[in-house]
Scaffold this motif. Structure first.
Motif, PDB file in Angstrom:
ATOM      1  N   GLU A 121      47.282  30.319  38.674  1.00  0.00           N
ATOM      2  CA  GLU A 121      47.624  29.226  37.777  1.00  0.00           C
ATOM      3  C   GLU A 121      46.370  28.502  37.303  1.00  0.00           C
ATOM      4  O   GLU A 121      45.396  28.409  38.049  1.00  0.00           O
ATOM      5  CB  GLU A 121      48.535  28.207  38.469  1.00  0.00           C
ATOM      6  N   ILE A 122      46.412  27.984  36.105  1.00  0.00           N
ATOM      7  CA  ILE A 122      45.301  27.217  35.568  1.00  0.00           C
ATOM      8  C   ILE A 122      45.824  25.874  35.080  1.00  0.00           C
ATOM      9  O   ILE A 122      46.790  25.815  34.317  1.00  0.00           O
ATOM     10  CB  ILE A 122      44.616  27.937  34.393  1.00  0.00           C
ATOM     11  N   LEU A 123      45.195  24.798  35.566  1.00  0.00           N
ATOM     12  CA  LEU A 123      45.501  23.460  35.079  1.00  0.00           C
ATOM     13  C   LEU A 123      44.496  23.088  34.005  1.00  0.00           C
ATOM     14  O   LEU A 123      43.344  23.518  34.038  1.00  0.00           O
ATOM     15  CB  LEU A 123      45.434  22.426  36.205  1.00  0.00           C
ATOM     16  N   ILE A 124      44.935  22.262  33.068  1.00  0.00           N
ATOM     17  CA  ILE A 124      44.076  21.834  31.980  1.00  0.00           C
ATOM     18  C   ILE A 124      44.247  20.329  31.785  1.00  0.00           C
ATOM     19  O   ILE A 124      45.356  19.800  31.899  1.00  0.00           O
ATOM     20  CB  ILE A 124      44.418  22.614  30.690  1.00  0.00           C
ATOM     21  N   PHE A 125      43.141  19.637  31.569  1.00  0.00           N
ATOM     22  CA  PHE A 125      43.140  18.190  31.420  1.00  0.00           C
ATOM     23  C   PHE A 125      42.468  17.810  30.098  1.00  0.00           C
ATOM     24  O   PHE A 125      41.497  18.432  29.687  1.00  0.00           O
ATOM     25  CB  PHE A 125      42.373  17.523  32.573  1.00  0.00           C
ATOM     26  N   GLY A 126      42.991  16.784  29.440  1.00  0.00           N
ATOM     27  CA  GLY A 126      42.397  16.327  28.182  1.00  0.00           C
ATOM     28  C   GLY A 126      42.508  14.822  28.073  1.00  0.00           C
ATOM     29  O   GLY A 126      43.171  14.169  28.879  1.00  0.00           O
ATOM     30  N   PRO A 127      41.847  14.206  27.119  1.00  0.00           N
ATOM     31  CA  PRO A 127      41.187  14.829  25.955  1.00  0.00           C
ATOM     32  C   PRO A 127      39.678  14.973  26.106  1.00  0.00           C
ATOM     33  O   PRO A 127      38.994  15.286  25.139  1.00  0.00           O
ATOM     34  CB  PRO A 127      41.508  13.832  24.851  1.00  0.00           C
ATOM     35  N   LYS A 128      39.122  14.758  27.291  1.00  0.00           N
ATOM     36  CA  LYS A 128      37.676  14.791  27.470  1.00  0.00           C
ATOM     37  C   LYS A 128      37.193  16.216  27.755  1.00  0.00           C
ATOM     38  O   LYS A 128      37.776  16.923  28.573  1.00  0.00           O
ATOM     39  CB  LYS A 128      37.251  13.872  28.622  1.00  0.00           C
ATOM     40  N   GLY A 129      36.102  16.595  27.109  1.00  0.00           N
ATOM     41  CA  GLY A 129      35.534  17.908  27.335  1.00  0.00           C
ATOM     42  C   GLY A 129      34.286  17.879  28.187  1.00  0.00           C
ATOM     43  O   GLY A 129      33.745  18.915  28.537  1.00  0.00           O
ATOM     44  N   THR A 130      33.820  16.676  28.533  1.00  0.00           N
ATOM     45  CA  THR A 130      32.626  16.514  29.367  1.00  0.00           C
ATOM     46  C   THR A 130      32.994  15.726  30.621  1.00  0.00           C
ATOM     47  O   THR A 130      34.059  15.107  30.697  1.00  0.00           O
ATOM     48  CB  THR A 130      31.519  15.780  28.602  1.00  0.00           C
ATOM     49  N   TYR A 131      32.078  15.740  31.585  1.00  0.00           N
ATOM     50  CA  TYR A 131      32.363  15.087  32.867  1.00  0.00           C
ATOM     51  C   TYR A 131      31.031  14.669  33.476  1.00  0.00           C
ATOM     52  O   TYR A 131      30.168  15.509  33.744  1.00  0.00           O
ATOM     53  CB  TYR A 131      33.061  16.093  33.786  1.00  0.00           C
ATOM     54  N   SER A 132      30.843  13.377  33.680  1.00  0.00           N
ATOM     55  CA  SER A 132      29.598  12.890  34.267  1.00  0.00           C
ATOM     56  C   SER A 132      29.876  11.631  35.074  1.00  0.00           C
ATOM     57  O   SER A 132      30.951  11.026  34.975  1.00  0.00           O
ATOM     58  CB  SER A 132      28.572  12.596  33.174  1.00  0.00           C
ATOM     59  N   GLU A 133      28.904  11.235  35.867  1.00  0.00           N
ATOM     60  CA  GLU A 133      29.054  10.038  36.694  1.00  0.00           C
ATOM     61  C   GLU A 133      29.294   8.802  35.837  1.00  0.00           C
ATOM     62  O   GLU A 133      29.965   7.858  36.264  1.00  0.00           O
ATOM     63  CB  GLU A 133      27.818   9.848  37.564  1.00  0.00           C
ATOM     64  N   SER A 134      28.764   8.785  34.630  1.00  0.00           N
ATOM     65  CA  SER A 134      28.931   7.616  33.753  1.00  0.00           C
ATOM     66  C   SER A 134      30.369   7.447  33.275  1.00  0.00           C
ATOM     67  O   SER A 134      30.724   6.395  32.744  1.00  0.00           O
ATOM     68  CB  SER A 134      27.995   7.732  32.539  1.00  0.00           C
ATOM     69  N   ASP A 135      31.212   8.472  33.479  1.00  0.00           N
ATOM     70  CA  ASP A 135      32.629   8.341  33.114  1.00  0.00           C
ATOM     71  C   ASP A 135      33.352   7.388  34.056  1.00  0.00           C
ATOM     72  O   ASP A 135      34.422   6.878  33.716  1.00  0.00           O
ATOM     73  CB  ASP A 135      33.323   9.705  33.149  1.00  0.00           C
ATOM     74  N   PHE A 136      32.798   7.158  35.234  1.00  0.00           N
ATOM     75  CA  PHE A 136      33.410   6.279  36.216  1.00  0.00           C
ATOM     76  C   PHE A 136      32.877   4.858  36.041  1.00  0.00           C
ATOM     77  O   PHE A 136      31.670   4.627  36.066  1.00  0.00           O
ATOM     78  CB  PHE A 136      33.103   6.752  37.635  1.00  0.00           C
ATOM     79  N   LYS A 137      33.794   3.902  35.875  1.00  0.00           N
ATOM     80  CA  LYS A 137      33.416   2.494  35.842  1.00  0.00           C
ATOM     81  C   LYS A 137      34.020   1.814  37.069  1.00  0.00           C
ATOM     82  O   LYS A 137      35.159   2.112  37.456  1.00  0.00           O
ATOM     83  CB  LYS A 137      33.916   1.836  34.561  1.00  0.00           C
ATOM     84  N   PHE A 138      33.272   0.912  37.661  1.00  0.00           N
ATOM     85  CA  PHE A 138      33.707   0.292  38.905  1.00  0.00           C
ATOM     86  C   PHE A 138      33.834  -1.218  38.724  1.00  0.00           C
ATOM     87  O   PHE A 138      33.116  -1.837  37.941  1.00  0.00           O
ATOM     88  CB  PHE A 138      32.720   0.618  40.030  1.00  0.00           C
ATOM     89  N   GLY A 139      34.770  -1.783  39.457  1.00  0.00           N
ATOM     90  CA  GLY A 139      35.034  -3.210  39.370  1.00  0.00           C
ATOM     91  C   GLY A 139      36.494  -3.468  39.653  1.00  0.00           C
ATOM     92  O   GLY A 139      37.169  -2.675  40.326  1.00  0.00           O
TER      93      GLY A 139
END
Length: 231
Positions: A142-160
């Motif tokens: 099986e293959i899962l797919i997630f959208g709409p982002k095509g990139t992934y980096s630490e800056s995608d996470f915001k904390f607070g």
């Protein structure tokens, strides 16, 4: 004639008994758990988007599986992000600890708001390097797919404060496992005629097999079971 690469999308797998909505809820529950315990302020809820199935149907072999400009698949690991997310999950306020396998790191991308999946007629194999720099292998039907982002980096996470970076506000009652997550966009209307398999998948609400069955998903579903009473 050879069987097509994709068997069916959005409906059933061969092992676990859970409905489509139940599986999406389980992912949202995992995301909410990480959001609460690590204080992520921009974690979106996931909604099933059948339009993403079209991206998977373009793939004709295991070699074709890769991320796109508006989606990411669980089959192609990012070693740097795997290490980063594994360190975050160490802070989960639950007794059950695990080194998350390949698909789980994609499940925790805070900017993703859509999810879909397809069952395959073949078995795909892959490798990744874990947080201990050890090479691991896995296989999946099986293959899962997630959208709409095509990139992934630490800056995608915001904390607070949780929910403080939600452009559309947070999900509130009535909701299930998504309460407190960022409200995501509505699922776009599917313009193509749904196939028979899609129609069958959309029409079933009762418990059925989950959209995954291979080893790499077992650890994730085990974690889901262990946090049921914690959140």
């Amino acid at each position: 004639m050879a069987e097509s690469f994709i068997e069916s999308c959005g409906n059933f797998s061969r092992t676990f008994s859970i409905s489509r909505d139940g599986y999406v809820d389980a992912h949202n529950k995992l995301r909410r758990a990480l959001m609460k315990d690590v204080k992520i302020s921009n974690m979106f809820e996931l909604k099933y988007n059948p339009n993403l199935e079209d991206e998977l149907r373009k793939m004709k072999s295991c070699e074709d599986i890769n991320h796109g400009p508006n989606f990411r698949v669980n089959y192609k690991p990012n070693g740097k992000m795997m290490t980063f997310v594994q360190k975050l999950t160490e802070k989960l306020n639950i007794a059950y600890k695990v080194n998350f396998p390949t698909p789980a790191i994609e499940s925790f991308h805070p900017g993703q708001s859509f999810i879909a999946w397809c069952n395959l007629n073949v078995k795909c194999n892959g490798e990744y390097v874990d947080d201990k720099n050890e090479k691991k292998s896995f296989e999946t039907h099986e293959i899962l797919i997630f959208g709409p982002k095509g990139t992934y980096s630490e800056s995608d996470f915001k904390f607070g404060e949780t929910g403080s970076d939600c452009p559309n506000g947070i999900s509130t009652a009535p909701c299930k496992r998504n309460c407190g997550l960022c409200e995501g966009p509505e699922v776009p209307v599917k313009t193509t005629t749904p196939s028979k398999e899609m129609s069958a998948g959309n029409s079933i609400d009762a418990d059925s097999a989950a959209p995954f069955a291979s080893f790499v998903f077992v650890l994730t579903i085990s974690l889901m079971a262990n946090i049921v009473n914690d959140y």
